[in-house]
Design an enzyme around this catalytic site. Structure first.
Site, PDB file in Angstrom:
ATOM      1  N   ASP A   1       0.748  -1.217  -0.007  1.00 61.86           N
ATOM      2  CA  ASP A   1       0.193   0.092  -0.078  1.00 61.86           C
ATOM      3  C   ASP A   1       0.962   1.501  -0.051  1.00 61.86           C
ATOM      4  OD1 ASP A   1      -1.974  -1.638   0.118  1.00 61.86           O
ATOM      5  OD2 ASP A   1      -2.825  -1.120   1.974  1.00 61.86           O
TER       6      ASP A   1
ATOM      7  N   LEU B   1     -39.215   5.958 -18.053  1.00 64.13           N
ATOM      8  CA  LEU B   1     -40.152   4.710 -18.367  1.00 64.13           C
ATOM      9  C   LEU B   1     -41.637   4.865 -18.213  1.00 64.13           C
ATOM     10  CD1 LEU B   1     -37.561   2.209 -17.092  1.00 64.13           C
ATOM     11  CD2 LEU B   1     -38.058   2.305 -19.678  1.00 64.13           C
TER      12      LEU B   1
ATOM     13  N   LYS C   1     -34.883  -2.729 -11.578  1.00 68.65           N
ATOM     14  CA  LYS C   1     -34.857  -1.323 -12.044  1.00 68.65           C
ATOM     15  C   LYS C   1     -34.202  -0.736 -10.584  1.00 68.65           C
ATOM     16  CE  LYS C   1     -37.957   2.505 -12.795  1.00 68.65           C
ATOM     17  NZ  LYS C   1     -37.487   3.433 -11.829  1.00 68.65           N
TER      18      LYS C   1
ATOM     19  N   ARG D   1     -28.926  12.715 -15.913  1.00 70.39           N
ATOM     20  CA  ARG D   1     -30.139  12.628 -16.639  1.00 70.39           C
ATOM     21  C   ARG D   1     -30.736  14.205 -16.984  1.00 70.39           C
ATOM     22  NH1 ARG D   1     -35.475  10.990 -18.357  1.00 70.39           N
ATOM     23  NH2 ARG D   1     -36.677  12.047 -16.707  1.00 70.39           N
TER      24      ARG D   1
ATOM     25  N   LYS E   1     -37.957  -5.002 -21.316  1.00 70.12           N
ATOM     26  CA  LYS E   1     -37.743  -4.423 -22.617  1.00 70.12           C
ATOM     27  C   LYS E   1     -37.704  -5.259 -23.704  1.00 70.12           C
ATOM     28  CE  LYS E   1     -34.171  -1.845 -20.187  1.00 70.12           C
ATOM     29  NZ  LYS E   1     -32.787  -1.833 -20.128  1.00 70.12           N
TER      30      LYS E   1
ATOM     31  N   CYS F   1     -81.567   0.366 -11.121  1.00 69.55           N
ATOM     32  CA  CYS F   1     -80.574   0.915 -11.858  1.00 69.55           C
ATOM     33  C   CYS F   1     -80.708   2.439 -11.882  1.00 69.55           C
ATOM     34  CB  CYS F   1     -80.793   0.385 -13.416  1.00 69.55           C
ATOM     35  SG  CYS F   1     -79.780   1.439 -14.676  1.00 69.55           S
TER      36      CYS F   1
HETATM   37  S1  IVH Z   1     -34.043   1.543 -19.125  1.00 69.79           S
HETATM   38  C1  IVH Z   1     -34.499   4.262 -22.940  1.00 69.79           C
HETATM   39  N1  IVH Z   1     -33.228  -0.168 -16.937  1.00 69.79           N
HETATM   40  O1  IVH Z   1     -35.401   4.111 -14.256  1.00 69.79           O
HETATM   41  C2  IVH Z   1     -34.055   3.493 -21.591  1.00 69.79           C
HETATM   42  N2  IVH Z   1     -33.721   2.341 -16.729  1.00 69.79           N
HETATM   43  O2  IVH Z   1     -38.090   5.525 -14.348  1.00 69.79           O
HETATM   44  C3  IVH Z   1     -34.724   3.991 -20.526  1.00 69.79           C
HETATM   45  N3  IVH Z   1     -33.543   2.641 -14.251  1.00 69.79           N
HETATM   46  O3  IVH Z   1     -34.437   6.941 -15.986  1.00 69.79           O
HETATM   47  C4  IVH Z   1     -34.233   3.118 -19.227  1.00 69.79           C
HETATM   48  N4  IVH Z   1     -32.813   0.402 -13.681  1.00 69.79           N
HETATM   49  O4  IVH Z   1     -32.415   5.967 -14.602  1.00 69.79           O
HETATM   50  C5  IVH Z   1     -33.711   0.999 -17.648  1.00 69.79           C
HETATM   51  N5  IVH Z   1     -32.527  -1.726 -15.809  1.00 69.79           N
HETATM   52  C6  IVH Z   1     -32.758  -0.272 -16.249  1.00 69.79           C
HETATM   53  C7  IVH Z   1     -33.074   0.548 -15.112  1.00 69.79           C
HETATM   54  C8  IVH Z   1     -33.376   1.788 -15.542  1.00 69.79           C
HETATM   55  C9  IVH Z   1     -33.000   1.934 -13.199  1.00 69.79           C
HETATM   56  C10 IVH Z   1     -33.874   4.002 -14.155  1.00 69.79           C
HETATM   57  C11 IVH Z   1     -33.459   4.801 -15.155  1.00 69.79           C
HETATM   58  C12 IVH Z   1     -34.687   5.457 -15.780  1.00 69.79           C
HETATM   59  C13 IVH Z   1     -35.845   5.413 -14.941  1.00 69.79           C
HETATM   60  C14 IVH Z   1     -36.924   5.549 -15.188  1.00 69.79           C
END
Ligand code: IVH
EC number: 6.5.1.2
Length: 703
Positions: A31, A81, A112, A133, A303, A420
């Protein structure tokens, strides 16, 4: 050794030590020695900033310079989403997508992650920018802080131009530990997400470096489109191979588990394979496992896998049309119950509706929420004036969930009326639900007409519920069949119905005459035959209204009940519905108006075929009885909106396979392409009886 050589050498050396340590857990130096070399490099870089490598290992350490996070414009759409709060809503997304595509689709399901959305921009393989974002168009450049994260590669093994989306987050245990070590209670973060968000925006990157943020990457956007993989699974495996951290808890859905499994392994990915029928099971499993994960997730993201389909579906202003987020918790809000009104639906079902104080919920203001039935009201002991919690659990229709405070006016539990509210005929109880059984009840009739004309049914755009109500009350439109015979000129001058809109209305009605038989069948709304069951009926030989009515007249419940997925209750309901003289009168009148009452009419007089193969890609192999030369079959596909190709690839959705088809068939089997034999194909063309053959090997593709 010159300064440049020294910086180059130290950079290289430290990179090797870092990689070995963070990827394999092996320390090549002590280290102390490591710190000494790092300090040396920091010093040299400070004196000669022009010689610093953009991916210098000192970036991981951060600096005490003040960051100001300039605003930058994203070069990819950074959308959020669309949301769903029930398994049905997810299943509905699957089936709507498949229906829209008109062919096979598969879906990836990811956790998510409840973190901070981040876009990492790489040019020629070097990390140039990490951007939050923001509003989806413009975000903050937080590169110095993100560069301190070990899981974010500063350079890639290939000189690619790519934007990578991911979620920056903090593990629960790290959050607990860091929060506990913060002596000032007021500075403690409420949850891992907040601490991660604060860290991403720390003004000094050497402070950000002390928080072990990490990232899961889930989308890649290549500048050079030709480098873009064909599907999501290959995007993920490519991201992994480029050195990005992807979430190992991947699930994948296809029409059957085996297909899903194969696609995962073809992309060289680990993951759980599922068939479409296992969505609810999957959601239940993830909901249960959620608390055991080392990080927080607030839902699941589904997706569409196929990139060409994603492109075709496109985006709304806010979200892609090819993905949906299932959220574990439906948004809830509190409101006061002002009144309960009673609605009569097109089937006569009576639903109590809560009229509440206007309340913001999940991005919109709601004033009404469903109460399902009397039993539900009784369970809640719900009274006017109570304070209630409402949720958007069923996604679109908000529902009253609970009473949070009883009213002080002394109101008692609400009782639905005995009659009714529309036609005053007595309300009848059927299995816990309440019905008005008067077929001519005005609200039912309005409901039937609106349903018939709605976008998912006959799609008469200008005949929405409001117009239906106006026309009904004016005595112009009293039942479905009137749509095709009414004198709409009489409506001229009704509020909102000028000459122009009447003209549009008539045009829409005229166009609707050529809708395919299965659409007509579901638009009738009889026995709750929806789109899917109408198609199943047609495919199972009930391809004309006369055949259905004949069976109903014979009281042949078994003929319907024996259809896979139907059963006795559905069989009985169909027989009952099609024995009703009111429905039969409607059918007769629609027949006269030229509305399709058999599948054989599903091509109009100009020879235009229903576009049943729209969006599909067909290949053909072998020889055929009915198509000689083979190009005749290709023409049939193209006439119906399908595309034809000469070889089977990942994009091919169907293989029409005649006798003697060899290598193409094998390839189609390998890729999971739907294989259609000649007999099935003839049936699809509506020419089923022309060439009777006794083999029954034709496989139909449903979902
Ligand atoms: S896909 C066009 N995948 O959720 C692609 N989003 O509510 C859209 N998020 O802004 C995003 N895990 O920050 C995607 N496996 C995942 C995700 C994810 C978290 C977040 C992301 C997005 C938000 C939408």
């Amino acid at each position: 050794m010159g300064i440049k050589e020294e910086i180059d050498k130290l950079t290289e050396e430290l990179k090797v030590y870092q990689d070995k340590y963070y990827k394999e857990g092996i320390s090549l130096v002590s280290d102390n020695e490591y710190d000494r070399l790092t300090d040396k490099l920091i010093e040299l870089e400070k004196e000669h900033p022009e010689l610093q490598h953009p991916d210098s290992p000192t970036k991981r350490v951060g600096s005490d310079l003040t960051n100001d996070f300039p605003e930058v414009r994203h070069t990819i759409p950074v959308l959020s989403l669309d949301k769903a709060y029930s398994d049905e809503a997810v299943l509905d997304f699957f089936s709507r997508s498949i229906q829209k595509e008109g062919g096979a689709l598969s879906f990836a399901a990811e956790e998510k992650i409840d973190g901070i959305s981040m876009v990492l921009y790489y040019e020629k393989g070097m990390l140039v920018r990490a951007v939050t974002r923001g509003n989806g168009e413009i975000g903050n450049d937080v590169t110095p802080n993100i560069m301190t994260m070990r899981s974010v590669p500063l350079s890639l093994p290939e000189a690619v131009d790519i934007a990578v989306r991911g979620e920056v987050y903090l593990e629960k245990a790290d959050f607990e530990r860091l929060n506990a070590s913060e002596p000032d209670e007021s500075k403690r973060a409420a949850n891992p997400r907040n601490l991660a968000a604060g860290t991403v925006r720390r003004q000094k990157s050497n402070e950000a470096a002390r928080v072990p943020l990490t990232i899961f990457c889930y989308e890649g956007f290549w500048s050079d489109k030709s480098e873009t993989p064909a599907d999501h699974l290959h995007i993920l495996s490519r991201l992994r191979d480029l050195g990005f951290r992807i979430n190992p808890h991947l699930a994948f859905f296809d029409s059957d588990k085996q297909k899903a499994k194969k696609k995962l392994s073809d992309a060289n990915l680990e993951g759980d394979a599922y068939g479409f029928d296992e969505i609810d099971e999957f959601i239940r499993k993830k909901t249960k496992e959620r608390k055991n994960l080392p990080y927080e997730i607030d839902g699941l993201v589904f997706k569409i896998n196929e990139l060409d389909v994603r492109e075709a579906f496109g985006y709304t202003e806010h979200h892609p049309r090819w993905a949906i987020a299932y959220k574990f918790e439906a948004p809830q809000a509190e409101a006061k119950l002002l009144d309960i009104t009673v609605q009569v639906g097109r089937t006569g079902r009576i639903t109590p509706v809560a009229e509440i104080t206007p309340t913001k919920l999940g991005g919109s203001t709601i004033r009404r929420a469903t109460l399902h039935n009397q039993e539900y009201i009784d369970e809640l002991e719900l009274a006017i004036g109570d304070t209630v919690s409402v949720s958007k659990r069923g996604d679109v229709i908000p529902a009253v969930e609970n009473v949070t405070e009883k009213n002080e006016e002394g109101n008692t539990t609400y009782q639905m009326p005995a009659d009714c509210p529309c036609c005053h005929s007595p309300i009848v109880q059927v299995g816990g639900l309440q019905y008005c059984q008067n077929y001519d009840c005005p609200d039912q009739a309005k409901g039937r007409i609106s349903y018939f004309a709605s976008a998912d049914e006959m799609d008469i755009e200008t005949l929405g519920p409001k117009t239906v109500e106006l026309l009904y009350d004016a005595g112009i439109l009293r039942n479905i069949e009137d749509i095709y015979t009414a004198d709409f000129q009489q409506a001229s001058g009704l509020p909102g119905l000028g000459e122009k809109s009447i003209e549009l209305l008539q045009k829409g009605i005229k166009e609707s005459v050529s809708r395919p038989f299965s659409t007509v069948l579901s638009a009738l709304g009889a026995a709750d035959i929806g789109k899917k069951s109408a198609e199943i009926l047609v495919k199972n030989g009930f391809d004309s209204i006369d055949k259905i009515i004949d069976a109903a007249e014979r009281q042949d419940v078994a003929a319907f009940a024996s259809i896979p997925g139907f059963g006795l209750i559905t069989g009985e309901r169909i027989v009952k519905a099609f024995s009703s003289s009111s429905l039969r009168n409607t059918i007769e009148a629609l027949k006269k108006a030229g509305v399709h009452m058999s599948a054989s009419e599903d091509k109009n007089e100009d020879g235009d075929e229903a576009q049943i193969f729209a969006g599909q890609v067909w290949c053909i192999t072998g020889s055929f009885h009915n198509f000689n030369p083979r190009s005749k079959a290709l023409k049939e596909i193209e006439k119906r909106g399908g595309r034809t190709v000469s070889s089977v690839t990942g994009k091919t959705t169907h293989l029409l396979s005649g006798e003697g088809g060899g290598s193409k068939r094998a390839e189609a089997e390998r890729l999971g392409v739907t294989i259609v034999d000649e007999k099935t194909f003839m049936e699809l063309l509506g020419k089923g009886e022309e060439e009777p053959r006794d083999d029954e090997s034709g496989q139909l593709f449903l979902l």
